[in-house]
Write a protein that holds these residues in place. Structure first.
Motif, PDB file in Angstrom:
ATOM      1  N   ASN A 151     -15.648  16.056  58.002  1.00 25.51           N
ATOM      2  CA  ASN A 151     -17.379  16.170  57.300  1.00 25.51           C
ATOM      3  C   ASN A 151     -17.631  14.881  56.782  1.00 25.51           C
ATOM      4  OD1 ASN A 151     -19.781  17.753  56.601  1.00 25.51           O
ATOM      5  ND2 ASN A 151     -18.986  17.088  54.522  1.00 25.51           N
ATOM      6  N   ARG A 152     -18.982  14.640  57.143  1.00 27.75           N
ATOM      7  CA  ARG A 152     -19.636  13.385  56.537  1.00 27.75           C
ATOM      8  C   ARG A 152     -20.110  13.780  55.098  1.00 27.75           C
ATOM      9  NH1 ARG A 152     -23.103  12.826  61.568  1.00 27.75           N
ATOM     10  NH2 ARG A 152     -23.986  14.632  60.472  1.00 27.75           N
ATOM     11  N   GLY A 153     -19.212  13.270  54.133  1.00 25.55           N
ATOM     12  CA  GLY A 153     -19.628  13.648  52.712  1.00 25.55           C
ATOM     13  C   GLY A 153     -18.574  14.350  52.112  1.00 25.55           C
ATOM     14  N   ALA A 154     -18.443  14.311  50.652  1.00 22.80           N
ATOM     15  CA  ALA A 154     -17.405  14.838  50.254  1.00 22.80           C
ATOM     16  C   ALA A 154     -17.502  16.378  49.933  1.00 22.80           C
ATOM     17  CB  ALA A 154     -17.421  14.289  48.415  1.00 22.80           C
ATOM     18  N   ASN A 155     -16.305  16.878  49.798  1.00 25.64           N
ATOM     19  CA  ASN A 155     -16.406  18.346  49.285  1.00 25.64           C
ATOM     20  C   ASN A 155     -15.615  18.744  48.176  1.00 25.64           C
ATOM     21  OD1 ASN A 155     -18.614  20.014  50.960  1.00 25.64           O
ATOM     22  ND2 ASN A 155     -17.283  19.366  52.868  1.00 25.64           N
ATOM     23  N   LEU A 156     -15.962  17.869  47.052  1.00 25.85           N
ATOM     24  CA  LEU A 156     -15.213  18.258  45.774  1.00 25.85           C
ATOM     25  C   LEU A 156     -15.806  18.940  44.807  1.00 25.85           C
ATOM     26  CD1 LEU A 156     -15.085  14.067  45.411  1.00 25.85           C
ATOM     27  CD2 LEU A 156     -13.253  15.704  46.052  1.00 25.85           C
ATOM     28  N   GLY A 157     -14.835  19.697  43.850  1.00 25.36           N
ATOM     29  CA  GLY A 157     -15.534  20.675  42.984  1.00 25.36           C
ATOM     30  C   GLY A 157     -16.520  21.425  43.535  1.00 25.36           C
ATOM     31  N   GLU A 158     -17.496  21.776  42.871  1.00 21.89           N
ATOM     32  CA  GLU A 158     -18.509  22.869  43.182  1.00 21.89           C
ATOM     33  C   GLU A 158     -19.146  22.489  44.668  1.00 21.89           C
ATOM     34  OE1 GLU A 158     -18.401  21.243  40.355  1.00 21.89           O
ATOM     35  OE2 GLU A 158     -19.010  22.732  38.780  1.00 21.89           O
ATOM     36  N   ASP A 159     -19.164  21.460  45.207  1.00 22.79           N
ATOM     37  CA  ASP A 159     -19.323  21.195  46.608  1.00 22.79           C
ATOM     38  C   ASP A 159     -18.645  22.260  47.414  1.00 22.79           C
ATOM     39  OD1 ASP A 159     -20.630  18.779  45.968  1.00 22.79           O
ATOM     40  OD2 ASP A 159     -18.920  17.555  46.773  1.00 22.79           O
ATOM     41  N   MET A 160     -17.569  22.771  47.132  1.00 24.90           N
ATOM     42  CA  MET A 160     -16.764  23.710  48.162  1.00 24.90           C
ATOM     43  C   MET A 160     -17.731  25.097  48.135  1.00 24.90           C
ATOM     44  SD  MET A 160     -12.703  23.186  47.505  1.00 24.90           S
ATOM     45  CE  MET A 160     -12.562  22.969  45.667  1.00 24.90           C
ATOM     46  N   ILE A 161     -18.563  25.346  47.000  1.00 32.22           N
ATOM     47  CA  ILE A 161     -19.321  26.612  47.256  1.00 32.22           C
ATOM     48  C   ILE A 161     -20.410  26.628  48.181  1.00 32.22           C
ATOM     49  CG2 ILE A 161     -20.766  28.058  45.732  1.00 32.22           C
ATOM     50  CD1 ILE A 161     -18.846  27.403  43.333  1.00 32.22           C
ATOM     51  N   SER A 190     -17.150   9.226  51.522  1.00 35.38           N
ATOM     52  CA  SER A 190     -18.408   8.595  52.276  1.00 35.38           C
ATOM     53  C   SER A 190     -19.097   9.243  53.159  1.00 35.38           C
ATOM     54  CB  SER A 190     -18.038   7.184  52.569  1.00 35.38           C
ATOM     55  OG  SER A 190     -19.053   6.682  53.065  1.00 35.38           O
ATOM     56  N   SER A 191     -20.537   9.591  52.806  1.00 36.93           N
ATOM     57  CA  SER A 191     -21.176  10.176  54.091  1.00 36.93           C
ATOM     58  C   SER A 191     -21.682   9.211  54.967  1.00 36.93           C
ATOM     59  CB  SER A 191     -22.476  10.934  53.267  1.00 36.93           C
ATOM     60  OG  SER A 191     -23.331  10.034  52.397  1.00 36.93           O
ATOM     61  N   THR A 192     -21.580   7.953  54.777  1.00 32.06           N
ATOM     62  CA  THR A 192     -21.908   6.886  55.590  1.00 32.06           C
ATOM     63  C   THR A 192     -20.650   6.249  56.550  1.00 32.06           C
ATOM     64  OG1 THR A 192     -22.030   5.229  53.929  1.00 32.06           O
ATOM     65  CG2 THR A 192     -24.201   6.331  54.671  1.00 32.06           C
ATOM     66  N   SER A 193     -19.380   6.509  56.239  1.00 33.19           N
ATOM     67  CA  SER A 193     -18.410   6.039  56.523  1.00 33.19           C
ATOM     68  C   SER A 193     -18.277   6.189  58.168  1.00 33.19           C
ATOM     69  CB  SER A 193     -17.070   6.278  56.084  1.00 33.19           C
ATOM     70  OG  SER A 193     -15.854   5.862  56.870  1.00 33.19           O
ATOM     71  N   THR A 194     -17.972   5.404  59.130  1.00 29.78           N
ATOM     72  CA  THR A 194     -17.671   5.707  60.391  1.00 29.78           C
ATOM     73  C   THR A 194     -16.298   5.725  60.612  1.00 29.78           C
ATOM     74  OG1 THR A 194     -18.165   3.353  61.030  1.00 29.78           O
ATOM     75  CG2 THR A 194     -20.034   4.878  61.421  1.00 29.78           C
ATOM     76  N   ASP A 195     -15.444   5.567  59.774  1.00 28.74           N
ATOM     77  CA  ASP A 195     -13.845   5.391  59.667  1.00 28.74           C
ATOM     78  C   ASP A 195     -13.267   6.626  59.622  1.00 28.74           C
ATOM     79  OD1 ASP A 195     -11.406   4.998  60.062  1.00 28.74           O
ATOM     80  OD2 ASP A 195     -11.157   3.454  58.437  1.00 28.74           O
ATOM     81  N   PHE A 196     -12.891   7.377  60.910  1.00 31.60           N
ATOM     82  CA  PHE A 196     -12.441   8.816  60.728  1.00 31.60           C
ATOM     83  C   PHE A 196     -10.935   8.781  60.845  1.00 31.60           C
ATOM     84  CE2 PHE A 196     -16.712   9.426  61.885  1.00 31.60           C
ATOM     85  CZ  PHE A 196     -17.026  10.471  60.518  1.00 31.60           C
ATOM     86  N   GLY A 197     -10.242   7.521  60.928  1.00 25.32           N
ATOM     87  CA  GLY A 197      -9.054   7.183  60.962  1.00 25.32           C
ATOM     88  C   GLY A 197      -8.065   7.988  60.006  1.00 25.32           C
ATOM     89  N   PRO A 198      -8.402   7.671  58.815  1.00 26.67           N
ATOM     90  CA  PRO A 198      -7.455   8.276  57.546  1.00 26.67           C
ATOM     91  C   PRO A 198      -7.467   9.619  57.589  1.00 26.67           C
ATOM     92  CG  PRO A 198      -8.453   6.279  56.851  1.00 26.67           C
ATOM     93  CD  PRO A 198      -9.340   6.271  58.212  1.00 26.67           C
ATOM     94  N   GLY A 199      -8.522  10.360  57.791  1.00 24.55           N
ATOM     95  CA  GLY A 199      -8.931  11.789  57.908  1.00 24.55           C
ATOM     96  C   GLY A 199      -8.224  12.482  59.110  1.00 24.55           C
ATOM     97  N   ALA A 200      -8.242  11.746  60.081  1.00 20.32           N
ATOM     98  CA  ALA A 200      -7.582  12.183  61.154  1.00 20.32           C
ATOM     99  C   ALA A 200      -6.073  12.323  61.332  1.00 20.32           C
ATOM    100  CB  ALA A 200      -7.777  11.485  62.731  1.00 20.32           C
TER     101      ALA A 200
END
Ligand code: MN
Length: 250
Positions: free
Chosen positions: A94-104, A129-139
């Motif tokens: 995802n582009r952007g955090a899903n932390l805390g209440e974001d999960m709801i 980061s909702s603007t990062s184009t680096d998906f390497g660590p997430g992958a």
């Protein structure tokens, strides 16, 4: 090994394809994702009208773009698109955090949660980061967790919510297993008038205030760690059972 990859940013989002490419060596990857962006769609499923879908090709893959929500995509993939259903569902990146209440609110997390409801192990992955184009660590963390899930399984009714901090890959400090933290959104509605004089409101986008409590997802990503939070489907406030029973049942 059959793996379903989905998201809430829509079928053409870069993070979705980074995740699909990364998981490809582990098994047969099928991409079923919303045709349009569904961020903050939460766990909605479509009941009042039919679900239409379109097949497309990208990077030598056939994908399915569904006119529906992330949860629709997962349910449809399990029940109809993937024969026998997937062995693992990965949602993101995802582009952007899903932390805390974001999960709801999150459609990314809801897709993984729908898989858990259907008894299929699942993880949701988000870049803070909702603007990062680096998906390497997430992958990379998705591959590692997918391998571990396929080896050990997950406890019943449990999914994993993963957040990758907003820092360069070489500045990452490691991985922490965390509990759900709190972020307080103070955004209000901006009032405007449209060109025809009609009043409208648009939710503002101020940054939330994160409560930096040790052990939480919020604190881990602030300190530069990838956060992995096990999420349970049971939403009961167990610590409140006795209190509420005290005044309801007496
Ligand atoms: Mn999103």
């Amino acid at each position: 090994m059959k793996i379903l990859v989905t998201n809430d940013d829509g079928v053409h989002a870069e993070g979705l394809w980074a995740l699909a490419r990364a998981l490809r060596p582990l098994g047969e990857v099928t991409v079923v994702a919303p045709a349009q962006e569904q961020s903050a769609a939460s766990h909605a499923i479509t009941m009042a009208h039919p679900l239409r879908l379109r097949q497309g090709q990208q990077e030598g893959w056939t994908y399915w773009a569904v006119q529906g929500t992330p949860a629709d995509c997962v349910l449809l993939a399990i029940k109809r698109i993937i024969p026998g259903g997937p062995d693992l569902v990965a949602s993101g990146i995802n582009r952007g955090a899903n932390l805390g209440e974001d999960m709801i609110y999150s459609g990314t997390v809801a897709a993984a949660r729908e898989a858990a409801i259907q008894g299929i192990p699942a993880l949701a992955i988000s870049n803070v980061s909702s603007t990062s184009t680096d998906f390497g660590p997430g992958a990379a963390i998705a591959v590692r967790l997918a391998q571990q899930i396929l080896q050990h399984g997950l406890p019943p009714q449990t999914l994993l919510n993963v957040n990758v901090p907003d820092c360069p890959a070489d500045a990452l400090r490691g991985v922490r297993v965390t509990r759900q933290g709190r972020r307080v959104y103070r955004s209000t509605y901006v009032e405007r008038r449209d060109p025809r004089g009609g009043l409208y409101y648009w939710l503002g986008a101020e940054r939330p205030e994160d409560e930096n409590v040790p052990g939480t997802d919020v604190a881990a990503v602030q300190a530069g760690y990838i956060s992995v939070t096990p999420i349970h489907l049971d939403m009961t406030a167990h610590e409140a059972l006795d209190t509420v029973a005290g005044w309801v049942e007496s």
